[in-house]
Design a protein around this motif. Structure first.
Motif, PDB file in Angstrom:
ATOM      1  N   GLY A 187       1.038  -1.332  -0.456  1.00 27.85           N
ATOM      2  CA  GLY A 187      -0.021  -0.282   0.117  1.00 27.85           C
ATOM      3  C   GLY A 187       0.909   1.601   0.156  1.00 27.85           C
ATOM      4  N   THR A 188       2.067   1.330   0.500  1.00 26.39           N
ATOM      5  CA  THR A 188       2.742   2.420   0.286  1.00 26.39           C
ATOM      6  C   THR A 188       2.996   3.197  -0.615  1.00 26.39           C
ATOM      7  OG1 THR A 188       5.216   0.893   1.430  1.00 26.39           O
ATOM      8  CG2 THR A 188       3.113   2.126   3.504  1.00 26.39           C
ATOM      9  N   GLN A 189       3.170   1.595  -1.542  1.00 29.02           N
ATOM     10  CA  GLN A 189       4.162   2.196  -2.618  1.00 29.02           C
ATOM     11  C   GLN A 189       2.866   2.035  -3.914  1.00 29.02           C
ATOM     12  OE1 GLN A 189       7.296   1.791  -2.310  1.00 29.02           O
ATOM     13  NE2 GLN A 189       6.746   1.700  -0.354  1.00 29.02           N
ATOM     14  N   ARG A 190       1.664   1.737  -4.116  1.00 26.64           N
ATOM     15  CA  ARG A 190       0.706   1.851  -5.087  1.00 26.64           C
ATOM     16  C   ARG A 190      -0.427   2.929  -4.545  1.00 26.64           C
ATOM     17  NH1 ARG A 190       0.298  -4.003  -4.739  1.00 26.64           N
ATOM     18  NH2 ARG A 190       1.813  -4.454  -7.095  1.00 26.64           N
ATOM     19  N   LEU A 191      -0.467   3.361  -3.464  1.00 19.71           N
ATOM     20  CA  LEU A 191      -1.208   4.493  -3.117  1.00 19.71           C
ATOM     21  C   LEU A 191      -0.045   5.676  -3.695  1.00 19.71           C
ATOM     22  CD1 LEU A 191      -3.719   5.744  -2.307  1.00 19.71           C
ATOM     23  CD2 LEU A 191      -3.240   6.004  -0.331  1.00 19.71           C
ATOM     24  N   PRO A 192       0.745   5.987  -3.121  1.00 20.79           N
ATOM     25  CA  PRO A 192       1.071   7.344  -4.216  1.00 20.79           C
ATOM     26  C   PRO A 192       1.138   7.370  -6.142  1.00 20.79           C
ATOM     27  CG  PRO A 192       2.659   6.469  -2.611  1.00 20.79           C
ATOM     28  CD  PRO A 192       1.888   5.778  -2.928  1.00 20.79           C
ATOM     29  N   GLN A 193       1.282   6.367  -6.085  1.00 18.66           N
ATOM     30  CA  GLN A 193       0.852   6.196  -7.581  1.00 18.66           C
ATOM     31  C   GLN A 193       0.345   7.380  -8.566  1.00 18.66           C
ATOM     32  OE1 GLN A 193       1.959   2.373  -9.096  1.00 18.66           O
ATOM     33  NE2 GLN A 193       4.258   2.001  -7.866  1.00 18.66           N
ATOM     34  N   TYR A 194      -1.302   6.928  -7.254  1.00 20.89           N
ATOM     35  CA  TYR A 194      -2.095   7.277  -7.317  1.00 20.89           C
ATOM     36  C   TYR A 194      -2.959   8.782  -7.033  1.00 20.89           C
ATOM     37  CZ  TYR A 194      -3.537   2.557  -9.814  1.00 20.89           C
ATOM     38  OH  TYR A 194      -3.146   1.191 -10.541  1.00 20.89           O
ATOM     39  N   VAL A 195      -1.950   8.723  -6.231  1.00 23.39           N
ATOM     40  CA  VAL A 195      -3.125   9.685  -5.342  1.00 23.39           C
ATOM     41  C   VAL A 195      -1.896  11.330  -5.419  1.00 23.39           C
ATOM     42  CG1 VAL A 195      -4.874   9.157  -4.146  1.00 23.39           C
ATOM     43  CG2 VAL A 195      -2.860   8.972  -2.897  1.00 23.39           C
ATOM     44  N   GLY A 196      -0.702  11.007  -5.755  1.00 26.35           N
ATOM     45  CA  GLY A 196       0.198  11.578  -5.278  1.00 26.35           C
ATOM     46  C   GLY A 196       1.279  11.397  -4.110  1.00 26.35           C
ATOM     47  N   THR A 197       2.215  12.004  -4.055  1.00 25.09           N
ATOM     48  CA  THR A 197       3.547  11.502  -2.873  1.00 25.09           C
ATOM     49  C   THR A 197       2.733  12.175  -1.123  1.00 25.09           C
ATOM     50  OG1 THR A 197       5.027  11.282  -3.795  1.00 25.09           O
ATOM     51  CG2 THR A 197       4.941  11.507  -1.298  1.00 25.09           C
ATOM     52  N   ALA A 198       1.725  13.320  -1.495  1.00 25.89           N
ATOM     53  CA  ALA A 198       1.914  14.341  -0.900  1.00 25.89           C
ATOM     54  C   ALA A 198       0.612  13.774  -0.089  1.00 25.89           C
ATOM     55  CB  ALA A 198       1.529  15.930  -0.649  1.00 25.89           C
ATOM     56  N   LYS A 199      -0.158  13.402  -0.632  1.00 24.40           N
ATOM     57  CA  LYS A 199      -2.026  12.702   0.080  1.00 24.40           C
ATOM     58  C   LYS A 199      -1.451  11.711   0.513  1.00 24.40           C
ATOM     59  CE  LYS A 199      -6.515  13.220   0.213  1.00 24.40           C
ATOM     60  NZ  LYS A 199      -6.855  13.992   1.345  1.00 24.40           N
ATOM     61  N   ALA A 200      -0.620  10.742  -0.559  1.00 24.39           N
ATOM     62  CA  ALA A 200      -0.736   9.451   0.079  1.00 24.39           C
ATOM     63  C   ALA A 200      -0.229   9.381   1.308  1.00 24.39           C
ATOM     64  CB  ALA A 200       0.548   8.533  -0.835  1.00 24.39           C
ATOM     65  N   TYR A 201       0.879  10.233   2.093  1.00 27.69           N
ATOM     66  CA  TYR A 201       1.714  10.819   3.372  1.00 27.69           C
ATOM     67  C   TYR A 201      -0.012  11.172   4.571  1.00 27.69           C
ATOM     68  CZ  TYR A 201       6.323  10.841   2.448  1.00 27.69           C
ATOM     69  OH  TYR A 201       8.105  10.193   2.083  1.00 27.69           O
ATOM     70  N   GLU A 202      -0.913  11.871   3.929  1.00 22.28           N
ATOM     71  CA  GLU A 202      -1.621  12.218   4.350  1.00 22.28           C
ATOM     72  C   GLU A 202      -2.224  11.505   5.178  1.00 22.28           C
ATOM     73  OE1 GLU A 202      -6.085  14.996   3.678  1.00 22.28           O
ATOM     74  OE2 GLU A 202      -3.971  14.828   3.118  1.00 22.28           O
ATOM     75  N   MET A 203      -3.202  10.480   3.454  1.00 21.21           N
ATOM     76  CA  MET A 203      -3.820   8.986   4.422  1.00 21.21           C
ATOM     77  C   MET A 203      -3.592   8.041   4.760  1.00 21.21           C
ATOM     78  SD  MET A 203      -5.715   9.239   0.717  1.00 21.21           S
ATOM     79  CE  MET A 203      -6.456   6.610   1.093  1.00 21.21           C
ATOM     80  N   ILE A 204      -2.497   7.498   4.436  1.00 21.34           N
ATOM     81  CA  ILE A 204      -1.622   6.499   5.183  1.00 21.34           C
ATOM     82  C   ILE A 204      -1.716   7.517   6.948  1.00 21.34           C
ATOM     83  CG2 ILE A 204       0.791   5.214   5.985  1.00 21.34           C
ATOM     84  CD1 ILE A 204       0.557   5.671   2.482  1.00 21.34           C
ATOM     85  N   LEU A 205      -0.835   8.009   6.854  1.00 22.91           N
ATOM     86  CA  LEU A 205      -0.085   8.771   8.300  1.00 22.91           C
ATOM     87  C   LEU A 205      -1.656   8.965   9.464  1.00 22.91           C
ATOM     88  CD1 LEU A 205       2.776  10.650   7.750  1.00 22.91           C
ATOM     89  CD2 LEU A 205       3.076   8.876   8.937  1.00 22.91           C
TER      90      LEU A 205
END
Length: 257
Positions: A142-160
């Motif tokens: 999940g930490t690798q695929r999610l940024p591919q779709y929503v971008g790094t910043a949004k992925a950080y926000e969602m995961i953290l």
């Protein structure tokens, strides 16, 4: 526990997650999913797959109760590696997998949806990776695929934060292809799968091989393989029929339907 139901209608296979009440992804269920993919690979007629959940959710995550039965760090690592390998297999499958998401796709369920090629979500669906709220982290890539779709910043926000997003937000970020009513989601996914399945299977297979290059850093190799495949496909009977049908303004009659 849990099972994966398999049905076949024409050239479209449907896989249904059956692990009530939350369709939790236990190791047993993941093994069942792997076995159904083995079966589909033997079914030469299958050109598209619809993956859905039974009951209230697509999948609300991994089987947390199973986690408590593991003892060593190596046990958890082995579970993560197994899930990663299975989801990587889905991402690189020879035909498209369309996720019909209703209710929730959380944690492992979200990671499974991310591995699919197309995602159709219901208006009330929630999508997220809430693992940090349990003091753990995503383990099925999940930490690798999610940024591919929503971008790094949004992925950080969602995961953290562990907070899910709505289907509408997921659509805005390009995470899902369509947002529909709960009554329509399976029909829409199946209609899309059927439309894809009307095409030539060798052509579908080549597209499935080529697009993943765009996610890697090896763009040059990807475009080289695309040119090679372009030449190979144009030498096929289906390509000749498709071009002729376009010129003659009629529907193509592909040999490989």
């Amino acid at each position: 526990m849990g099972a994966i139901d398999f049905t076949l209608s024409g050239n479209v296979a449907t896989l249904t997650i059956q692990s009530p009440p939350a369709n939790a992804l236990s190791s047993t269920l993941l093994n069942a999913l792997s076995e159904k993919l083995d079966l589909i690979e033997k079914e030469e007629k299958v050109k598209a797959i619809v993956l859905k959940g039974e009951g209230r959710f697509f999948s609300a995550g991994a089987d947390i109760k199973e986690f408590t039965s593991l003892q060593e760090a190596s046990d958890y690592q082995s579970l993560a590696e197994f899930g990663q390998e299975l989801f990587d297999r889905i991402e690189h499958f020879s035909v498209p997998v369309i996720a019909a998401i209703h209710g929730a796709a959380l944690g492992g369920g979200m990671e499974l949806a991310l591995a699919c090629h197309i995602r159709i979500a219901t208006e009330n669906a929630k999508l997220g990776l809430p693992e940090l709220t349990l003091g753990i982290i995503p383990g099925f890539a999940g930490t690798q695929r999610l940024p591919q779709y929503v971008g790094t910043a949004k992925a950080y926000e969602m995961i953290l934060t562990g907070e899910p997003i709505t289907a509408k937000e997921a659509y805005q970020y390009g995470l899902v292809n369509q947002v529909v009513s709960e009554e329509e989601v399976f029909e829409v996914a199946t209609t899309l799968a059927t439309k894809i399945a009307s095409k030539s299977k060798p052509t579908i297979n080549r597209i499935m091989q080529l697009v993943p290059y765009a996610k890697s850093e090896n763009f040059a190799s990807g475009v080289k393989e695309e040119a090679k495949a372009f030449g190979e496909i144009f030498g096929s009977q289906d390509a000749k029929e498709g071009v002729l049908a376009f010129i003659e303004k009629r529907k193509p009659n592909f040999i490989d339907k």
